[in-house]
Each structure stands twice: as C-alpha cells, then as structure tokens.
Write a protein that holds these residues in place. Structure first.
Motif, short mmCIF file in Angstrom:
data_model
loop_
_atom_site.label_atom_id
_atom_site.label_comp_id
_atom_site.label_asym_id
_atom_site.label_seq_id
_atom_site.Cartn_x
_atom_site.Cartn_y
_atom_site.Cartn_z
N ILE A 57 -2.64 -43.00 2.83
CA ILE A 57 -2.46 -41.51 3.02
C ILE A 57 -3.42 -40.95 2.08
O ILE A 57 -4.04 -39.69 2.60
CB ILE A 57 -0.90 -41.20 2.83
N ILE A 58 -3.38 -41.15 0.63
CA ILE A 58 -4.41 -40.38 -0.23
C ILE A 58 -5.64 -40.60 0.45
O ILE A 58 -6.39 -39.60 0.13
CB ILE A 58 -3.89 -41.12 -1.65
N SER A 59 -5.89 -41.80 0.78
CA SER A 59 -7.40 -41.83 1.18
C SER A 59 -7.93 -41.17 2.50
O SER A 59 -9.04 -41.08 2.61
CB SER A 59 -7.68 -43.51 1.35
N ILE A 60 -6.78 -40.72 3.36
CA ILE A 60 -7.41 -39.86 4.45
C ILE A 60 -7.55 -38.23 4.08
O ILE A 60 -7.99 -37.57 4.78
CB ILE A 60 -6.71 -40.15 5.66
N ILE A 61 -7.12 -37.80 2.78
CA ILE A 61 -7.11 -36.49 2.60
C ILE A 61 -8.49 -36.13 2.56
O ILE A 61 -8.82 -34.92 3.06
CB ILE A 61 -6.41 -36.13 1.27
N PRO A 62 -9.55 -36.69 2.12
CA PRO A 62 -10.94 -36.30 2.37
C PRO A 62 -11.41 -36.17 3.53
O PRO A 62 -11.94 -35.25 3.86
CB PRO A 62 -11.63 -37.12 1.21
N PHE A 63 -10.96 -36.97 4.32
CA PHE A 63 -11.50 -37.08 5.82
C PHE A 63 -10.86 -35.86 6.58
O PHE A 63 -11.35 -35.14 7.36
CB PHE A 63 -10.95 -38.14 6.70
N GLY A 64 -9.40 -35.56 6.09
CA GLY A 64 -8.81 -34.27 6.81
C GLY A 64 -9.78 -33.03 6.37
O GLY A 64 -9.90 -32.04 7.22
N ALA A 82 -12.64 -32.69 8.49
CA ALA A 82 -12.59 -32.36 9.74
C ALA A 82 -12.21 -30.90 9.65
O ALA A 82 -12.50 -30.20 10.75
CB ALA A 82 -10.98 -33.15 10.22
N GLY A 83 -11.35 -30.35 8.77
CA GLY A 83 -11.19 -28.95 8.52
C GLY A 83 -12.27 -28.02 8.33
O GLY A 83 -12.48 -27.00 9.02
N VAL A 84 -13.30 -28.42 7.37
CA VAL A 84 -14.66 -27.90 7.12
C VAL A 84 -15.22 -27.69 8.38
O VAL A 84 -15.94 -26.72 8.76
CB VAL A 84 -15.29 -28.44 6.07
N THR A 85 -15.45 -28.79 9.21
CA THR A 85 -16.39 -28.89 10.36
C THR A 85 -15.77 -28.04 11.53
O THR A 85 -16.51 -27.61 12.10
CB THR A 85 -16.45 -30.38 10.95
N SER A 136 -4.18 -31.61 5.65
CA SER A 136 -5.60 -31.70 4.91
C SER A 136 -6.69 -30.87 5.94
O SER A 136 -7.44 -30.22 5.15
CB SER A 136 -5.64 -33.04 4.49
N THR A 137 -6.32 -31.00 7.21
CA THR A 137 -7.32 -30.19 7.87
C THR A 137 -7.14 -28.84 7.75
O THR A 137 -8.02 -28.25 7.52
CB THR A 137 -6.89 -30.81 9.43
N GLY A 138 -5.95 -28.28 7.69
CA GLY A 138 -5.60 -27.01 7.21
C GLY A 138 -6.43 -26.73 6.35
O GLY A 138 -6.96 -25.55 6.10
N ALA A 139 -6.30 -27.50 5.26
CA ALA A 139 -6.64 -26.89 3.76
C ALA A 139 -8.13 -27.17 3.76
O ALA A 139 -8.94 -26.32 3.13
CB ALA A 139 -6.25 -28.04 2.71
N GLY A 140 -8.79 -28.15 4.41
CA GLY A 140 -10.27 -27.90 4.79
C GLY A 140 -10.67 -26.94 5.48
O GLY A 140 -11.80 -26.16 5.14
N HIS A 141 -9.85 -26.34 6.48
CA HIS A 141 -10.60 -24.97 7.08
C HIS A 141 -10.40 -24.02 6.26
O HIS A 141 -11.37 -23.04 6.34
CB HIS A 141 -9.40 -24.68 8.30
N LEU A 142 -9.33 -23.87 5.27
CA LEU A 142 -9.24 -22.68 4.50
C LEU A 142 -10.25 -22.84 3.49
O LEU A 142 -10.98 -21.77 2.98
CB LEU A 142 -7.99 -22.62 3.68
N LEU A 143 -10.93 -23.76 3.07
CA LEU A 143 -12.13 -24.32 2.05
C LEU A 143 -13.30 -23.77 2.93
O LEU A 143 -14.01 -23.04 2.09
CB LEU A 143 -12.10 -25.75 1.90
#
Lengths: 233, 98
Positions: free
Chosen positions: A23-30, A33-36, A149-156
């Motif tokens: 689960i920890i290792s998928i956070i960067p992928f999320g 996905a969010g930034v993209t 983490s997708t949501g967090a990436g989008h905000l980033l």
C-alpha cells in the motif's frame, strides 16, 4: 480432508495488514496518476472517480496520455481493455478460492483484484491460506489509498501547474520502463519485443495523433511470439 | 464535472471489469490450451514496449536520458520507486539545460 474455503472478516483484515508494505509503495503511483489527470484536464472529482472505478494504474496512464476534449471514447475504453487483458489471466489462478464464492463475494473480490494484492493472495493461497476474504481485504485497503493518493496528486499538479514537457510528466514513461525491466523473461522475449518496437514506431509515424500504434505493436509482437513458439515446438 | 469525461471513465471502468470478472468467468466455461495461454503471456511486455519506444523516438533527448537512468537504476537496485525517481531527476537535469 482439507479445511473448506471460508470468507471471513478476519481473513479480510489479515489481507489488509499483510498488504501494508505494498500500500505504501502505490502512493507514488497514485500521485503520478493524479498529476497526469490534472495535466490532461480532468477535475479533481473526475480524477478520483476514474481511480475508484477503473482502479488499474497503467491503463489509466495510457488513457490519460491520449486524453483530449472531448475524450476519444472508443480509444480510451479500448486502451483500458488491452492494457488490462492481463487481469483476465490472473483471476483463473485464484480459482481454488474463487470457485467457492457466490454473488457479491465473488464479483466484488474480482473488482478489487490488482497486480499487487493478486500476487500476495496467490502466495497466501499456495502456502495453505483457506480464507478467501484475504483478496477482498487487501484489495479494498489498496483501493482506498489509490483513490486518496490520486486526489493528492491532482491537488499537487493544480498547485504547481507544470507546463507541457515538464519532467514531472516523464513519470509515466518511467513507470512503464521500470515495469518492462520486471516483465523481461529472457531470450524468448527478444524477437517479439523487437517486432513490437519496430511495428509500433512505424505505425506511430504513419498515424500521428492516435494511439493505434500501441495496439498494432502489441498485436504484432504477441503474434510473432506465438507463431515462433509454434514453429520451434 | 463534464458528462463526456464521465462517460469515458465509465466505459473504461466497464472495459476493465470485463477483464477482471470476464476473464475469470470465461476461463471457467472453457479451458484455453497451454499454447493460447503462452501466447497471451506475450501481451504485457510487447504492449509496454509499443508504448515506450515510439514515445522515446518522438520525445528526443529528455525522455531518452530519463529512460536510460530509470532502466540502469532498476537493473542495479530492482527498486521500482527509486528507479522512477532517478529517471525523473535525470529528465529534470536535461530539462534544465534546454
């Protein structure tokens, strides 16, 4: 007599706990996905709905790379289908568990089956695990972190507003390059991969602005591998 | 939220579930030959080769340097996260020298 297959809350919890390192290792992928998603023009809600409803990172990244306004409905759906074909081969491996389940327990467990928790579940099953709740529990906890983490990436992405060509968008290619290193199975992959590389490159020059080259390359490479094995065997 | 975006997402979700659920269902009805299974095992590798190689050919120096750094780190450490970070860092260096 072996113990029958069960489906309990305890098994689901065990799956969730065993899944924590993954689960920890998928956070960067999320985050990627969010930034993209943000870069492709999706709203925060749309990005999170995509991660919640599709829940398959690689296919989401491929679809986002061909996203436009309006999105090409057939192309994005086909991208999801082809990239996720591997999932169709993964479910049957868990048949000793899944064949004992009915209704929402079966079809719900399959919805939450992703690469990481599938691999973990196969290990659990082959080492004697008899509680099929493991698959759902591990998948559900990973799904939750994936969506957040997708949501967090989008905000980033929205706060940084990276321009097109920004190295942050290279993350998508980096994900696939690192995945390829793991998919390499040795000598028998040389010819199919070369055929895929050549045919997809030619197709991408002949059909700029579409994504059909991915399908053409995969099809040509797979067919080459299948026919070659047939002649050799 | 735009309806057309939502439609694309729903279709992607259905296509993905067709793989997740449909694959299990189909293989329970028919058992494909080992030859077919072996052939389908070529799909993931060739698919991502077909995504990456044309992107590198058209993207020029920045993605190529990034991809080389990703691959080298992956082969050396077998650490996915680390190799992605190394790739982005290398692409960033090239970007800075534009």
């Amino acid at each position: 007599m072996t113990e029958p297959i069960s489906f309990t809350r305890k098994g689901a919890w065990r799956g969730a706990v065993r899944c924590i390192p993954l689960i920890i290792s998928i956070i960067p992928f999320g985050l990627v996905a969010g930034v993209t998603s943000q870069g492709a023009g999706l709203s925060l809600l749309e990005a999170m709905i995509m991660s919640a409803g599709v829940y398959a990172g690689a296919s989401q990244l491929v679809a986002l790379s061909i996203w436009s306004h309006p999105p090409p409905l057939l192309a994005t759906a086909l991208a999801a289908f082809v990239v996720n074909l591997r999932l169709a081969l993964m479910g049957p491996v868990l048949a000793p568990w899944l064949d004992r389940l009915r209704g929402w327990r079966l079809w719900g467990s399959l919805f939450f089956m992703a690469d990481q928790n599938w691999a973990l579940s196969v290990t659990e099953m082959t080492t004697g695990g008899r509680d099929a709740g493991f698959l759902l529990g591990s998948g559900l906890s990973m799904w939750l972190v994936w969506v957040l983490s997708t949501g967090a990436g989008h905000l980033l992405g929205a706060s940084m507003r990276p321009p097109p060509g920004h190295p942050l968008f290279f993350a998508v290619l980096a994900v696939f390059v690192s995945m390829l290193a793991g998919m390499w199975r040795g000598g028998k992959d040389v010819l199919p991969w070369l055929v895929a590389a050549a045919s997809s490159s030619i197709a991408s020059f002949l059909m700029p602005g579409t994504f059909w080259y991915i399908i053409i390359g995969a099809f040509a490479g797979t067919l080459t591998g299948g026919l070659r094995d047939r002649t050799v065997a | 939220m735009e309806p057309i975006n939502l439609a694309a997402i729903v279709l992607m979700g259905l296509a993905t579930y067709a793989c997740r659920g449909g694959g299990y269902w189909l293989f329970r009805q028919i058992s494909p030959s080992p030859r077919v299974r072996a052939m389908l095992a070529y799909v993931p590798g060739t698919l991502f080769v077909s995504f990456v190689v044309p992107a590198l050919l058209q993207g020029g120096l920045q993605p190529s340097v990034g991809a080389a750094a990703t691959l080298a780190t992956m082969l050396a450490t077998r650490n996915t996260i680390l190799s992605i970070v190394a790739g982005i860092a290398a692409a960033w260096v090239v970007w800075g020298f534009r």
